[in-house]
Each structure stands twice: as C-alpha cells, then as structure tokens.
Design a protein around this motif. Sequence first.
Motif, PDB file in Angstrom:
ATOM      1  N   TYR A  45      -1.288   6.490  -6.009  1.00  0.00           N
ATOM      2  CA  TYR A  45      -0.597   7.268  -4.974  1.00  0.00           C
ATOM      3  C   TYR A  45      -1.261   8.632  -4.741  1.00  0.00           C
ATOM      4  O   TYR A  45      -0.605   9.640  -4.527  1.00  0.00           O
ATOM      5  CB  TYR A  45       0.892   7.410  -5.308  1.00  0.00           C
ATOM      6  CG  TYR A  45       1.609   6.064  -5.174  1.00  0.00           C
ATOM      7  CD1 TYR A  45       2.083   5.649  -3.938  1.00  0.00           C
ATOM      8  CD2 TYR A  45       1.733   5.208  -6.261  1.00  0.00           C
ATOM      9  CE1 TYR A  45       2.688   4.405  -3.790  1.00  0.00           C
ATOM     10  CE2 TYR A  45       2.332   3.961  -6.124  1.00  0.00           C
ATOM     11  CZ  TYR A  45       2.808   3.575  -4.880  1.00  0.00           C
ATOM     12  OH  TYR A  45       3.394   2.337  -4.732  1.00  0.00           O
ATOM     13  N   ARG A  46      -2.591   8.629  -4.823  1.00  0.00           N
ATOM     14  CA  ARG A  46      -3.336   9.816  -4.411  1.00  0.00           C
ATOM     15  C   ARG A  46      -4.370   9.425  -3.355  1.00  0.00           C
ATOM     16  O   ARG A  46      -5.358  10.112  -3.147  1.00  0.00           O
ATOM     17  CB  ARG A  46      -4.065  10.451  -5.607  1.00  0.00           C
ATOM     18  CG  ARG A  46      -3.155  10.945  -6.712  1.00  0.00           C
ATOM     19  CD  ARG A  46      -2.272  12.120  -6.338  1.00  0.00           C
ATOM     20  NE  ARG A  46      -1.577  12.573  -7.528  1.00  0.00           N
ATOM     21  CZ  ARG A  46      -0.461  12.006  -8.006  1.00  0.00           C
ATOM     22  NH1 ARG A  46       0.113  11.001  -7.346  1.00  0.00           N
ATOM     23  NH2 ARG A  46       0.093  12.433  -9.121  1.00  0.00           N
ATOM     24  N   CYS A  47      -4.122   8.334  -2.693  1.00  0.00           N
ATOM     25  CA  CYS A  47      -5.000   7.839  -1.631  1.00  0.00           C
ATOM     26  C   CYS A  47      -4.067   7.339  -0.551  1.00  0.00           C
ATOM     27  O   CYS A  47      -3.067   6.708  -0.850  1.00  0.00           O
ATOM     28  CB  CYS A  47      -5.865   6.704  -2.182  1.00  0.00           C
ATOM     29  SG  CYS A  47      -6.406   5.466  -0.978  1.00  0.00           S
ATOM     30  N   THR A  48      -4.350   7.680   0.702  1.00  0.00           N
ATOM     31  CA  THR A  48      -3.421   7.331   1.771  1.00  0.00           C
ATOM     32  C   THR A  48      -3.723   5.968   2.404  1.00  0.00           C
ATOM     33  O   THR A  48      -3.166   5.645   3.436  1.00  0.00           O
ATOM     34  CB  THR A  48      -3.446   8.389   2.885  1.00  0.00           C
ATOM     35  OG1 THR A  48      -4.768   8.433   3.420  1.00  0.00           O
ATOM     36  CG2 THR A  48      -3.047   9.757   2.373  1.00  0.00           C
ATOM     37  N   LEU A  49      -4.613   5.206   1.801  1.00  0.00           N
ATOM     38  CA  LEU A  49      -5.018   3.901   2.345  1.00  0.00           C
ATOM     39  C   LEU A  49      -5.546   4.038   3.772  1.00  0.00           C
ATOM     40  O   LEU A  49      -5.393   3.130   4.576  1.00  0.00           O
ATOM     41  CB  LEU A  49      -3.849   2.894   2.346  1.00  0.00           C
ATOM     42  CG  LEU A  49      -2.962   2.780   1.115  1.00  0.00           C
ATOM     43  CD1 LEU A  49      -1.925   1.669   1.319  1.00  0.00           C
ATOM     44  CD2 LEU A  49      -3.769   2.476  -0.131  1.00  0.00           C
ATOM     45  N   LEU A  72       9.799   4.659  -1.375  1.00  0.00           N
ATOM     46  CA  LEU A  72       9.277   3.448  -0.739  1.00  0.00           C
ATOM     47  C   LEU A  72      10.114   2.230  -1.097  1.00  0.00           C
ATOM     48  O   LEU A  72      10.366   1.366  -0.260  1.00  0.00           O
ATOM     49  CB  LEU A  72       7.825   3.195  -1.164  1.00  0.00           C
ATOM     50  CG  LEU A  72       6.787   4.227  -0.738  1.00  0.00           C
ATOM     51  CD1 LEU A  72       5.389   3.746  -1.109  1.00  0.00           C
ATOM     52  CD2 LEU A  72       6.861   4.482   0.754  1.00  0.00           C
ATOM     53  N   HIS A  73      10.541   2.171  -2.352  1.00  0.00           N
ATOM     54  CA  HIS A  73      11.219   0.954  -2.777  1.00  0.00           C
ATOM     55  C   HIS A  73      12.743   1.051  -2.676  1.00  0.00           C
ATOM     56  O   HIS A  73      13.319   0.615  -1.688  1.00  0.00           O
ATOM     57  CB  HIS A  73      10.760   0.573  -4.187  1.00  0.00           C
ATOM     58  CG  HIS A  73      11.212  -0.791  -4.595  1.00  0.00           C
ATOM     59  ND1 HIS A  73      10.759  -1.924  -3.968  1.00  0.00           N
ATOM     60  CD2 HIS A  73      12.087  -1.224  -5.533  1.00  0.00           C
ATOM     61  CE1 HIS A  73      11.345  -2.998  -4.495  1.00  0.00           C
ATOM     62  NE2 HIS A  73      12.155  -2.587  -5.461  1.00  0.00           N
ATOM     63  N   GLU A  74      13.397   1.670  -3.664  1.00  0.00           N
ATOM     64  CA  GLU A  74      14.877   1.682  -3.628  1.00  0.00           C
ATOM     65  C   GLU A  74      15.421   2.231  -2.309  1.00  0.00           C
ATOM     66  O   GLU A  74      16.251   1.607  -1.655  1.00  0.00           O
ATOM     67  CB  GLU A  74      15.466   2.539  -4.760  1.00  0.00           C
ATOM     68  CG  GLU A  74      15.468   1.870  -6.103  1.00  0.00           C
ATOM     69  CD  GLU A  74      14.450   2.538  -6.996  1.00  0.00           C
ATOM     70  OE1 GLU A  74      14.702   3.683  -7.433  1.00  0.00           O
ATOM     71  OE2 GLU A  74      13.392   1.938  -7.244  1.00  0.00           O
ATOM     72  N   LYS A  75      14.939   3.428  -1.959  1.00  0.00           N
ATOM     73  CA  LYS A  75      15.472   4.025  -0.732  1.00  0.00           C
ATOM     74  C   LYS A  75      14.746   3.506   0.495  1.00  0.00           C
ATOM     75  O   LYS A  75      15.151   3.807   1.619  1.00  0.00           O
ATOM     76  CB  LYS A  75      15.305   5.542  -0.786  1.00  0.00           C
ATOM     77  CG  LYS A  75      16.181   6.203  -1.815  1.00  0.00           C
ATOM     78  CD  LYS A  75      16.058   7.692  -1.626  1.00  0.00           C
ATOM     79  CE  LYS A  75      16.811   8.467  -2.673  1.00  0.00           C
ATOM     80  NZ  LYS A  75      16.403   9.887  -2.621  1.00  0.00           N
ATOM     81  N   GLY A  87       2.949   6.079   3.166  1.00  0.00           N
ATOM     82  CA  GLY A  87       4.264   6.424   2.637  1.00  0.00           C
ATOM     83  C   GLY A  87       4.391   7.864   2.190  1.00  0.00           C
ATOM     84  O   GLY A  87       5.496   8.360   1.968  1.00  0.00           O
ATOM     85  N   PHE A  88       3.274   8.578   2.073  1.00  0.00           N
ATOM     86  CA  PHE A  88       3.329   9.950   1.560  1.00  0.00           C
ATOM     87  C   PHE A  88       4.277  10.827   2.383  1.00  0.00           C
ATOM     88  O   PHE A  88       4.961  11.698   1.838  1.00  0.00           O
ATOM     89  CB  PHE A  88       1.934  10.594   1.566  1.00  0.00           C
ATOM     90  CG  PHE A  88       1.026  10.092   0.488  1.00  0.00           C
ATOM     91  CD1 PHE A  88       1.364   8.987  -0.288  1.00  0.00           C
ATOM     92  CD2 PHE A  88      -0.191  10.723   0.235  1.00  0.00           C
ATOM     93  CE1 PHE A  88       0.518   8.522  -1.278  1.00  0.00           C
ATOM     94  CE2 PHE A  88      -1.042  10.277  -0.760  1.00  0.00           C
ATOM     95  CZ  PHE A  88      -0.694   9.168  -1.514  1.00  0.00           C
ATOM     96  N   ALA A  89       4.294  10.609   3.691  1.00  0.00           N
ATOM     97  CA  ALA A  89       5.062  11.501   4.554  1.00  0.00           C
ATOM     98  C   ALA A  89       6.532  11.568   4.158  1.00  0.00           C
ATOM     99  O   ALA A  89       7.187  12.580   4.372  1.00  0.00           O
ATOM    100  CB  ALA A  89       4.933  11.079   6.018  1.00  0.00           C
ATOM    101  N   ILE A  90       7.046  10.483   3.590  1.00  0.00           N
ATOM    102  CA  ILE A  90       8.459  10.515   3.214  1.00  0.00           C
ATOM    103  C   ILE A  90       8.638  10.792   1.723  1.00  0.00           C
ATOM    104  O   ILE A  90       9.750  10.798   1.213  1.00  0.00           O
ATOM    105  CB  ILE A  90       9.171   9.190   3.569  1.00  0.00           C
ATOM    106  CG1 ILE A  90       8.383   8.004   3.020  1.00  0.00           C
ATOM    107  CG2 ILE A  90       9.387   9.066   5.061  1.00  0.00           C
ATOM    108  CD1 ILE A  90       9.241   6.823   2.696  1.00  0.00           C
TER     109      ILE A  90
END
Lengths: 538, 309
Positions: free
Chosen positions: A180-184, A220-223, A444-447
């Motif tokens: 989670y340090r790459c925005t794909l 990303l997952h639960e919420k 997903g970073f934006a959220i």
Amino acid sequence: MAIKTKKRVTMKDFSTPSESLAEFDPEETIDLPAPYDKIEELPGYKQMKEGTRDRLEASLDDTIAVGIPKPESKEEEEKLVEAFLRGLHNLFSKENNWTFLQPLTLSMEHCARCQTCVDDCPIYEASGKEEIYRPTFRAEVLRRLYYKYEKGGNKLFKKFQQGDIDANWTMISRLLELSYRCTLCRRCAQSCPIGVDNGLITHELRKIFSMEMGLAPKELHEKGTVQQLEVGSSTGMNKVAVMDNVEFIDEDMTDRSGIKVETKWDVEGADVLLIHNAGEFLAWPENPGCFALLLDAAGISWTLSSDLVGYDGVNYGLFYDDAQLARVAMKHLDIAKKLKVKKIVMGECGHEHKALGVIADRIFSGSIPRESAMTLMEDIVFNSNLEFDPERNDFPVTLHDPCNMARSMGIVEPQRRVLRKLAPQFREMTPHGVRNYCCGGGSGFAIMSGNNFTDWRVQVSGRKKFKQILDAFSDVDPGPETKKYVCAPCSNCKGQIRDLFEYYGATEKSGLYYGGLVELIVNSMKLLKEPFIDWEMM
Amino acid sequence: MSILHLLVYASALLFVIMIVVRGMRIARTPVHLRWELYPVPHEKGRADHGGSRLEQIDWWTHPIEKDHLGELKVMVPEILFLKAVKEHNPKLWFATFALHFGLYMLIGVMAVAMLGGLLQGLGVITVAAGNESAIGIIAKVFQYIFQLGCILGAVGAILMLYKRIFDSGMRLYATPSHFFNLFLMGAISISGTFWVGSDPNFATNFAGIYSALFTVSPMPELSAQALNHIGIVLLFVVYLPFTHMTHFFTKYFTYHQVRWEDSNVVGKMGDQLAAQLDQKVSWGAPHINGGGKKNWVDIATSSGKEEKN
Ligand code: HEM
Ligand code: SF4
Ligand code: SF4
C-alpha cells in the motif's frame, strides 16, 4: 533539490527487524514552486500517534495503511507466516488465480533488473528516492519468494539466478504495508522495455494478504466492499438514504439552475443506466445533479437504480481482491439486465470505469455493454441540439487524467474535445493523457486516512501531481483572485485533490478549485440563465 | 561423426526443446482478465494519443480496426535499438545497446553462415573467402560484420558489468547470474575476436562447420581459437533457456498477450472462461473460505457474509 545518498535498503535488511526503513524528509523531496517552497510555512509531516509502533506492525516507514496488531506470540507469528505461504501458493495456481496468472508469471520471470522503470514513479521520486518505494523493490521481494517457494528446480541454481530471501514475519508484515505504498498507476509499466508490470505485482501482493489472510485496509474492505455488498454502498448509504439525498439534490439543482431537475429511478427499458460513484451524492452533489440536468436536456432516456449496490459504481475489489471485485461487478451487471437497459454508463469515476468497462468483460461475458460518461458527454456536446456559451467558462482550466481511464482504457480524447470547445482557457498538464501522473490517491488511497496516512499521501504520493497542477497555471496570475479549475472526472481523484488543496492551502493561496467535467458543460449551457458554477460553494 | 557434431546437435536440440516448452507453458496459461496498457499501437487512428475504441459512443456498434503495421512501428525500434531504455534510462542505453546489437550482429552472421553452409552442403555453392567471386565478397563482408559485432558486444558486456558493479541501484538488484551472464556474453565476443582475427579462412570455416553439420560429414580443420569460441557459444545456448534472458522471445507474450491484448470475449475464449469459472477455489480468507469446494461462480454470486459461518 538535494538528494543525499541514503543507505540503500537491501533484501536482507527487509527481513531484519529494525524500527523503520524509510522516513519522509522534506529536505529531500521534489521542490514545489512558490508559495509552497518554504518548508517551514507548510503544516509539516504529522508523525504516527504515540505508541503506534508498540501496538501495530509499523516497521516499514513512518506511516501505516493497514496497521495490523502485532502477533502476541511466536506461534501466532508462525501461523501468519504459514498463511502467507499458502497465499503465495494460491497466487501461482491456475485454479485460484487464473484471472492474472499469465501477466504475473511473465512479470516474475523476465525482469532484467535494468531499473529503466524507476524514474517514472512519482512516489519513488517524491520520497527522495527511498529504496523501498522503488517500483522494483517490492517486485523483487515477491520474485525471490516465488522462486524460493513456488517455482520448481534446483535450489542452488535458483539462488544463483534469482537471489535469496528469508520469509519471516518481519518481512511479511512490511510487505503488507509496502503493497500500500504504490497506487497501481502503472506508469512504470509503460516504460519497461520487457513488458514487466510492477503495478500488477503490487496488486497481486495485496491479493495474497486479502484473499488468504483477510488483511486489507479497513476503508477498502470492511467499510468498502463488505459494506457495499451488505448495505448497498461503501458510503454506508442504504436505498432510503440515497433516494432522500438525491431528492434533495434535485431540489437544489432546480433552484440553482431554474430548470426542473428530476432524477429517475428504476425505469425499466431505459436506454441508459447511469451508475455514479456514490461518494458524489455526499461530497459533490452537483455532479450527479448536473448529469440529471444534462441528460434530460439532451432528451436521453436514462435511469438510476435503487437496487442494492446499483447506485454505487465503486468497486474497490479492483484494488485488492478478485472475489470482492467479481461480487460487486456481478451485482452491477445483474441489475442492468434486470432493468433491461441498452447500456450502462459509468459516471465520473476512474476505477468504476476500469472494473466495469474492461475487467468485468471477461468475468461475465455476453452482458449489457458499458460505456464511459466521457463519450456520452462528448456526444451531447457535439451532436445534440443543446447550445453552449464557452465564455461562461472563461477561466483557466486544466485536466487531470484518471489513470484507470487513460492508461488502462485509452479514454483520452473525448474529455479533451469537450474542454477545447467549452473552456477557452483550457491548458494541458505536462505530461498528460496516457503518460499522466497519478493524483496520488489511486488504488484506494484517496479514501484511506487512518493514523497519519493522509500526510503521507499529500506529501509523498500526491506531491508530483500537485506540482504538475501548479505548473499548468504558471502563466496566469498566481494569486487567489484568479480562480483556476482543475477538471478531474473521477471521484477518487477529486477526493485526493481536495486533500492536496486543503493541506497546502491551495484555494486560499492560489485560487485553485477542482470539479468534474459535467459541471463545466452545464455551466456553459445556454438553457441556464446564468453560469452554474458558484466558487463560494466549491 | 565427431564429438563436436554431437555437442552441437545436442545443444541445439536442447535449446529448441526448452524454448518450445517454455513458450507452450506460457501460451497455455489460462485466459486472464483484460490488463491492457495504453498506448496500444494497433488502435487505428488513435494510437498516437493512446486512445482506444472505447472513445466512441456505442463503441460496440463500430467495427474493430486493427493496425498491425502500427505494432511493427513500435516493435522494430524497440528490438533493434532498445528505444524504451534510450528514453527512460539514457545512462544505461549505450551499454545495453552495444551488448544487444553486438549479439544481434553475431546471430545475423551465424544465420548467413548457416544458409551458406546449407547451400554448400547441397552442392549449390562453395564458400571460399578471399576470392573475387560474389560469394567470396559476401563472405568477406560478413566476416567484418562478425568482427564488428564481437567488438561491440565485448564493449557492451564490459560496460554493463561496470554498471552492475558501480551503479548502486543496479548492484542492489543483481544476483550472481547477472555477472555470470555478462561474463559469458563478453567471453563469446572476445573469443570470437580471437578466432576471426587469427583465422585467414574464417568465413570458409564458419560455413564449413554448418555444411558439415547439415551433411553429417567431417568438420573443417579448426584452430584452438575457433574451438574455444564454439565451446563458449554452446555453453551459452544450453544455459540461456533457464534464465531471464528468455526475454528475447517472451517479450512477444508480455506485449501481444498482455499489454496490447484488448479483445472482447470472442470465439472459444467464452468456453475457456466458463471452464475457468468452474474451477474450485481454495483461498482461505473468511470472506472467501473456498476450501477447494466452491467454484468462482459460487463465490461471485454470494455476498461473502455467509462464508464466515
Ligand atoms: C538472444 C537474445 C538476447 C540475450 C542473450 C539478451 C541478454 C540480456 C542480458 C544478459 C541482459 C541483462 C544485462 C544486465 O543488466 O546484467 C539483458 C537485458 C535487456 N534486454 Fe536482452 N537479450 C536478448 C534479446 C533481447 C531482445 C530481443 C530485446 C528486445 C527489446 C532485449 C531487451 C533487453 C532490455 C531492454 C534489457 C534491459 C537493459 C539491460 O539491463 O541491459 N533483449 N538482455
Ligand atoms: S521491470 Fe522492466 S524496466 Fe523495470 S527493472 Fe525490470 S525489466 Fe527493467
Ligand atoms: S504502479 Fe505507479 S506508484 Fe506503483 S510503482 Fe509503478 S509508477 Fe510507482
């Protein structure tokens, strides 16, 4: 810009316990133009909350995206390592990962380690070239794990060819964060001469953690996907709430525009099923409002769906989990079938575009066609009877290309044609189109904003974009009196740009505003007595 | 038949088998989800700005037009001149260009020698360097190309070794094989220089080797330098299929099967996908809990909630 030579983090360091492997240093990042060039005048980098490192796995760098609790015992650690290795095994099996196995193994087996891709990564660059953010770093970790644990062959020969790595918990917990340090954004993949895709590798890493170990950022997952599948939307809005909201939006739009706006729900046999990112209804209500106004004015037969998931085009599964991706996409396509619409139109949301537009193509074939709102808007602007007055948009406008729309789908020109026609002061960023820089909120970073992640994302992953935006307006009065509009036809990108502007104080200092494309179209519609955009409300 | 005959036959056979096996394995991996990356050069009229057919209103109603020439326009400069490296990693470009182009020159000369050897074996021509016939002149030209290729390749290998050792970014990601590969490629070039420099009958001998191989007849008399070079080349040929250097052909897949692969579900792809969706899943996270019992359709049509129980 002074980039000091840092201690290079090696594969061995990555598996060796230590407090942290990288930290953000404002002295070493890329410079921003004035008035953002004085470090002491910016809010600084918020450190992780006290005690975080004691409770959570946070030994990668100075932020956390997932932040899982530390295992309580050696046995628990070992169990986690085993689970990871099971996940690794599934990732390379055709039953469990037919979806991406071919591109993944090609990327695993043929990288020449030439580092041609690295300078194209905005995160690596803005971090001051921290080794762990190098596009090839996490790829190399997975590659070594793949050869060591999954690929057959003589052990010594494999070590000789591919190097070695120790799969211990330190390494795995860091790898989780590092995925989670790459925005794909896949900008690095465009420059690879061999065709290796380090963005894809990050994506696949995230799948090991989510699909086998149940580990993913809660946003990303639960919420995110879980809430979307249970309640109907990742915003938490159920059917009643969303319909209420839209009613309010319709009223407001009618007031502001002087034209009766009435959103249609669940119209069977409509030509167009429009699916917005539901975040719009809450954060940028004028966007769905403008769509309603525009589509009606253009005489298009359209509808929204109030079905579970049908009113939220978000599909975070695209970023981390194929099962969740398929579940959400399946719902979207089912709803379209049920309503017997001619096509789904994907609203201003980049990842919705990619998930529904190209990825879902091969999950459930033979379904209703999906089309981009960009082409529909272009068609309306150029081919309908509506009249426009570009003078109403006579302020500097630039365009941000959402990675998923441009780089991954090739939707580049329609939005530009609209802007060239309707925004007299439209100017491009450099580079733009398929070579754009990610907003820094991708994948997903934006959220995601837990702990101090927002700080990392506005100062590291989004820095390059912020600089690009400022540069795009360098020829006009830099002060706040001249209002400048960043057109970002994507909810996630808008979320990130909002946070960037907030952090740097860009609206007060530079008159920077952001919004979608449809707002600019409606702003220039002659049907409206006055321009629609109200800077005060943005 | 000499030992040299046997070694060459065996190496060539192994090389071909391994490449075919590897290629088949890649070709047979399941159809994956679309993951194209723009610009896609076969997008007619749109490749220049990186666009796709999705830029059209009701795109599915328009015929798909593919511009295969557009693909060639990207591939040829990429393969011959390593264009992407030049653009994105200019500091490395000359070294790797020299390494690759030198090698291409050697491979080119080898191909011509092979053809010459075949024709000679068939009795159509006689390859004799130095005489004034057309074939003699061609032989001479290719001898120079070989010489040049060896020099370029050696320079490339040495420069690449230098980069691998002294550029910290490259060193960090190097494994022992990187040094060995470059060493081997350097050795091919240097031993080639020795051979071509010391053998007045180089061209005749080179073609003669192939002629002997095709007709299973005695080899020409070869110097120690020639044998040296041939030995290293054979080692490389046997070794290459087991390394990342297979990128010379797998690049076909990374480009044509991934980056530029943008087709909708057509033909038998639908059946393949259906079969793939029918496979049992064993991902173990609570929201999937495949357990090797549920297939992809089961997973996709459930909400993920019931899996936990
Ligand atoms: C038989 C053919 C080939 C061989 C033996 C070969 C060998 C190699 C080797 C040893 C390296 C790594 C050098 C290092 O960094 O240590 C390399 C890298 C590379 N190869 Fe090839 N290659 C071949 C064909 C090709 C082809 C057809 C392409 C087409 C574009 C290509 C593109 C590249 C690129 C872009 C790199 C990265 C730059 C570099 O590290 O040198 N190669 N190749
Ligand atoms: S991903 Fe491509 S560009 Fe990057 S190091 Fe590997 S081969 Fe080179
Ligand atoms: S995909 Fe984007 S963010 Fe990730 S490594 Fe590549 S360039 Fe960097």
